[in-house]
Design an enzyme around this catalytic site. Structure first.
Site, PDB file in Angstrom:
ATOM      1  N   SER A 185      26.927 -39.211 -44.642  1.00 16.74           N
ATOM      2  CA  SER A 185      25.099 -39.679 -44.815  1.00 16.74           C
ATOM      3  C   SER A 185      25.686 -41.261 -44.905  1.00 16.74           C
ATOM      4  O   SER A 185      26.121 -41.652 -45.990  1.00 16.74           O
ATOM      5  CB  SER A 185      24.706 -39.528 -46.299  1.00 16.74           C
ATOM      6  OG  SER A 185      23.547 -40.278 -46.371  1.00 16.74           O
ATOM      7  N   LYS A 242      16.255 -39.661 -51.876  1.00 15.06           N
ATOM      8  CA  LYS A 242      17.689 -39.960 -52.323  1.00 15.06           C
ATOM      9  C   LYS A 242      17.664 -40.932 -53.509  1.00 15.06           C
ATOM     10  O   LYS A 242      16.676 -41.609 -53.550  1.00 15.06           O
ATOM     11  CB  LYS A 242      18.364 -40.688 -50.875  1.00 15.06           C
ATOM     12  CG  LYS A 242      19.861 -41.197 -51.305  1.00 15.06           C
ATOM     13  CD  LYS A 242      20.017 -42.413 -50.470  1.00 15.06           C
ATOM     14  CE  LYS A 242      20.039 -43.550 -51.412  1.00 15.06           C
ATOM     15  NZ  LYS A 242      20.473 -44.713 -50.962  1.00 15.06           N
ATOM     16  N   TYR A 284      47.869 -33.734 -56.857  1.00 13.76           N
ATOM     17  CA  TYR A 284      46.685 -33.614 -57.303  1.00 13.76           C
ATOM     18  C   TYR A 284      46.219 -33.132 -58.600  1.00 13.76           C
ATOM     19  O   TYR A 284      46.585 -32.056 -58.980  1.00 13.76           O
ATOM     20  CB  TYR A 284      46.073 -33.222 -56.338  1.00 13.76           C
ATOM     21  CG  TYR A 284      46.271 -33.677 -54.798  1.00 13.76           C
ATOM     22  CD1 TYR A 284      47.557 -33.196 -54.207  1.00 13.76           C
ATOM     23  CD2 TYR A 284      45.834 -34.673 -54.517  1.00 13.76           C
ATOM     24  CE1 TYR A 284      47.895 -33.854 -53.368  1.00 13.76           C
ATOM     25  CE2 TYR A 284      46.223 -35.343 -53.147  1.00 13.76           C
ATOM     26  CZ  TYR A 284      47.371 -34.896 -52.709  1.00 13.76           C
ATOM     27  OH  TYR A 284      47.907 -35.558 -51.382  1.00 13.76           O
ATOM     28  N   GLU A 327      27.440 -42.694 -56.816  1.00 13.34           N
ATOM     29  CA  GLU A 327      28.400 -43.604 -56.370  1.00 13.34           C
ATOM     30  C   GLU A 327      29.504 -44.029 -57.175  1.00 13.34           C
ATOM     31  O   GLU A 327      28.794 -45.015 -58.150  1.00 13.34           O
ATOM     32  CB  GLU A 327      27.950 -44.723 -55.282  1.00 13.34           C
ATOM     33  CG  GLU A 327      29.005 -45.465 -54.835  1.00 13.34           C
ATOM     34  CD  GLU A 327      28.600 -46.289 -53.499  1.00 13.34           C
ATOM     35  OE1 GLU A 327      27.465 -46.335 -53.438  1.00 13.34           O
ATOM     36  OE2 GLU A 327      29.511 -46.976 -52.999  1.00 13.34           O
ATOM     37  N   ASP A 367      17.997 -46.499 -44.872  1.00 14.43           N
ATOM     38  CA  ASP A 367      17.114 -46.729 -46.012  1.00 14.43           C
ATOM     39  C   ASP A 367      17.467 -48.173 -46.641  1.00 14.43           C
ATOM     40  O   ASP A 367      17.132 -48.220 -47.854  1.00 14.43           O
ATOM     41  CB  ASP A 367      17.148 -45.591 -47.073  1.00 14.43           C
ATOM     42  CG  ASP A 367      18.312 -45.443 -47.766  1.00 14.43           C
ATOM     43  OD1 ASP A 367      18.501 -45.189 -48.796  1.00 14.43           O
ATOM     44  OD2 ASP A 367      19.258 -45.720 -46.899  1.00 14.43           O
ATOM     45  N   LYS A 416      25.840 -36.420 -52.504  1.00 13.13           N
ATOM     46  CA  LYS A 416      26.031 -37.635 -51.901  1.00 13.13           C
ATOM     47  C   LYS A 416      27.223 -38.531 -52.596  1.00 13.13           C
ATOM     48  O   LYS A 416      26.763 -39.484 -53.202  1.00 13.13           O
ATOM     49  CB  LYS A 416      25.112 -38.458 -51.336  1.00 13.13           C
ATOM     50  CG  LYS A 416      25.583 -39.948 -50.258  1.00 13.13           C
ATOM     51  CD  LYS A 416      24.373 -40.348 -49.721  1.00 13.13           C
ATOM     52  CE  LYS A 416      24.735 -41.700 -49.104  1.00 13.13           C
ATOM     53  NZ  LYS A 416      23.729 -42.132 -48.241  1.00 13.13           N
ATOM     54  N   GLU A 460      23.004 -38.909 -55.665  1.00 15.52           N
ATOM     55  CA  GLU A 460      24.283 -39.803 -55.163  1.00 15.52           C
ATOM     56  C   GLU A 460      24.880 -40.352 -56.385  1.00 15.52           C
ATOM     57  O   GLU A 460      24.210 -41.412 -56.707  1.00 15.52           O
ATOM     58  CB  GLU A 460      23.685 -40.958 -54.072  1.00 15.52           C
ATOM     59  CG  GLU A 460      24.840 -41.617 -53.686  1.00 15.52           C
ATOM     60  CD  GLU A 460      24.249 -42.654 -52.639  1.00 15.52           C
ATOM     61  OE1 GLU A 460      23.168 -42.636 -52.073  1.00 15.52           O
ATOM     62  OE2 GLU A 460      25.190 -43.812 -52.453  1.00 15.52           O
TER      63      GLU A 460
END
Lengths: 325, 364
Positions: free
Chosen positions: B301, B147, B364, B190, B34, B230, B188
């Protein structure tokens, strides 16, 4: 405890309370397989058995973890429709440190919400989630695993769907608050209500429907990092609480946390009425308790085959048809 | 707020659920094809190809005309608007080409970043205006998922509370609108890899961001079983002086997800960010081998990490079509294996050495 003892015609004295807890704590090694922790009230933490052994010791000797109730009850939230928050944060750190020295390794704090036309309100959800997160944070600083209990009362005539919806909203707020307060989820436990219809709801639901609604709600809100979900029994009878827990553990949805019990009445009702405050009844009462403990231990594994009517297939078709989760 | 006003019917939920599960079926991930016109320009420039509509079409045709067996590794393709209405050399519409291979068609729905005034260069994402109508049209045109990419960055002062809150909220609005129109929303958020922060910092920020995202999705009554996530993998910043092996990246990533992503979410499809093709595959593989519970599918993805070799092999020449396709199919296959933890790298295989690294240093 006054209410419980009153129901069996026993006077609510410290000695009676001690004797009664002794009935439970003197259970033999059979309980090791099904009881992983015992939540104490402050008074009980410092009581001893007839032979002078502190209860804490007796429990620990069975390899069971000792826990302590640390909240100080509900207080009203002004401006709401009879809603509450829970107090107990003052000096909590010092209290936790002391309890840790005295043998406790986990704690419990109960918040209460209710379903009605206008509740739970956004404030009640937010405030209770926040206070639970503060409590959890303080516990962990003192080496105590916090059991987080956001109980949504079963009172009311709402249906299963409504309870599921509210449970999802409440749990989402709880876990956002826990994240905001930097709580280490892998070192917590959740003690929620099962998703059930209100007590006065005219529609009846099968254990499979309750299980499906419950597990769906948890899957949508409880991060997989949480090791275990220990359900409260609320107003359920001993058998109901076991059957529902069993159905939950047989629910065909993936369940990334342990799903087990944290039962009060649902573990003690039979024992209490068998005891009736008589020392002669102690062994029998203890047996009643052990029996419920073992049943729930099986239910926590999805292996409890109840002797009641076999709802089996009929139960299953109900949940598929009616309830879009 | 105590009464439910159901956002979706049982049938709508079922359709979303099935589409989401189809996209992340075992061994499959998503081809992110995309790239906007501008971004495609960047890609083409690197192989000295002019950024024309025909060139963009030609390259997408190379990818989309791969043998149907690509559907063993690719469950969904994300389209850019222009591409959705382009055709292959035989006159067939690209979405139909993809659908005929049993692959789900998706569409990029956001309209890029807009600055958040009063922040340290942070942004929100636009695209909500008329989104419902656009979704309805795309659904008619063969699309089944959307998306929307929100962007956050790590510096001393970012991401700020506002940036997290605002981006989580717009993601939730987008997701809600998508579902109303039968589109599975890929969410998503990010967090860019730019910076010199270490792995721990990225993990912490990722946990905060994802917690906010899932609270917002819940507030907006989004049906989680009909969504996909995502996210970035949890990695150190690109200019971090410390290097971490894939096992540590995996451990940090899965831990962050376990703490924030409800089990109801069917699949998590990582973006590749600045990673090379091989890095993205090796990390995905390590994630799927991580010894923690993994209640969602963990797959890919990928945009660049699936296309870089193909792009270079093509270099704009139709004679190179076969070579380009092979390069693409190879990456797709590798990532399909990685999504099952079955990718055995040919490179240095000193797994034991790698293991000892991560247990020693990182809490962690």
């Amino acid at each position: 405890m006054a209410k419980r003892l009153n129901q069996i015609g026993v006077e609510n004295t410290e000695e009676h309370r001690r004797q009664y807890r002794q009935v439970l704590f003197s259970a033999d090694s059979r309980v090791k397989k099904c009881i992983g922790g015992v939540i104490f009230f402050h008074e009980t933490l410092y009581q001893k058995g007839d032979d002078g052994t502190p209860f804490v010791q007796t429990i620990k000797d069975k390899g069971i973890v000792v826990g302590i109730k640390v909240d100080k009850g509900v207080v009203p939230l002004a401006g709401t429709d009879g809603e509450t928050t829970t107090q107990g944060l003052d000096g909590l750190s010092e209290r936790c440190a002391q309890y840790k020295k005295d043998g406790a390794d986990f704690a419990k704090w109960r918040c209460v919400l209710k379903i009605s036309e206008h509740t739970p309100s956004a404030l009640a959800i937010l405030e209770n989630a926040n206070v639970l997160a503060r409590y959890a944070s303080i516990c962990q600083q003192n080496g105590i695993v916090p059991i987080v209990e956001p109980e949504i009362l079963p009172d009311g005539d709402h249906d299963l769907k409504r309870c599921q919806y509210v449970t999802e909203k409440v749990l989402a707020a709880v876990y956002k608050a826990l994240s905001d307060h930097h709580v280490y989820l892998e070192g917590t436990l959740l003690k929620p209500n099962m998703v059930t219809p209100g007590h006065s709801c005219p529609t009846k639901y099968s254990p499979e429907e309750i299980a499906m609604a419950t597990v769906t709600a948890l899957r949508r809100t409880v991060p997989p990092a949480v090791p275990g979900v220990t359900f409260l029994s609320g107003g359920q009878s001993e058998e109901e609480a076991s059957i529902n827990l069993n159905a939950i553990n047989n629910c065909p949805l993936a369940r990334p946390w342990a799903l087990t019990f944290s039962y009060g009445r649902a573990l003690q009702a039979s024992a209490l009425s068998a005891w009736r405050g008589q020392r002669d009844n102690e062994n029998m009462a203890t047996e009643e308790f052990i029996k419920r403990a073992e049943v729930n231990g099986l239910a926590a594994l999805g292996k409890y085959e109840d002797s009641g009517e076999d709802s089996g297939a009929a139960g299953q078709s109900l949940y598929v048809a009616n309830h879009a989760y | 707020m105590t009464h439910q006003f159901p956002a979706l019917s049982a049938e709508q939920k079922k359709a979303l659920f099935e589409t989401a599960h189809k996209i992340v079926a075992s061994g499959k991930g998503i081809l992110a094809a995309d790239e906007s016109v501008g971004t495609m320009g960047n890609r083409l420039q690197r192989i000295n190809v002019e950024n024309t509509e025909e060139n963009r079409r030609a390259f997408r045709e190379i990818l989309f005309s791969s043998d149907a067996s690509i559907n063993q590794s690719i469950g969904g393709v994300i389209f850019f608007h222009e591409t959705l209405y382009q055709k292959d050399s035989s006159g067939k519409l690209f979405p139909d080409v993809i659908k005929n291979k049993g692959i789900v068609v998706g569409i990029k729905l956001d309209k890029g970043t807009a600055p958040l005034a009063g922040t340290n260069g942070e942004t929100s994402i636009q695209g909500l205006d008329g989104l419902a109508e656009r979704c309805a049209q795309y659904k008619k045109d063969g699309v089944d998922f959307g998306k929307w990419r929100a962007v956050l960055k790590i510096t001393d002062t970012t991401p700020s509370q506002l940036a997290i809150q605002e981006n989580a909220n717009t993601l939730a609005r987008y997701a809600s609108i998508c579902q109303q129109h039968g589109l599975v929303p890929i969410v998503e958020p990010e967090i860019l890899p730019d910076g010199d922060h270490d792995l721990q910092r990225c993990q912490y920020v990722t946990e905060k961001v994802l917690a906010a995202v899932y609270k917002a999705l819940n507030d907006h009554h989004v049906y989680l079983e009909g969504t996909l996530l995502k996210p970035n993998m949890v990695t150190a910043g690109l200019s971090c002086s410390k290097k971490y092996p894939p096992q540590e990246v995996a451990m940090a990533t899965v831990t962050a997800l376990l703490r924030t992503v409800p089990a109801a979410v069917p699949g998590i499809c990582f973006l590749s960010g600045g990673q090379s093709e091989e890095e993205a595959s090796v990390n995905l593989n390590a994630i799927n081998l991580c010894p923690l519970p993994k209640p969602w599918k963990l797959t890919f993805s990928y945009g660049r990490a699936l296309q870089a070799s193909a792009l270079a092999a093509w270099s704009g020449k139709s004679a190179n079509k076969k070579a380009a396709q092979e390069a693409f199919c190879k990456r797709a296959q590798i990532n399909g294996l990685a999504s099952k933890g079955q990718y055995v790298t040919s490179g240095k295989g000193d797994m034991a050495a790698m293991k000892s690294l991560f247990t020693a240093s990182y809490i962690y």
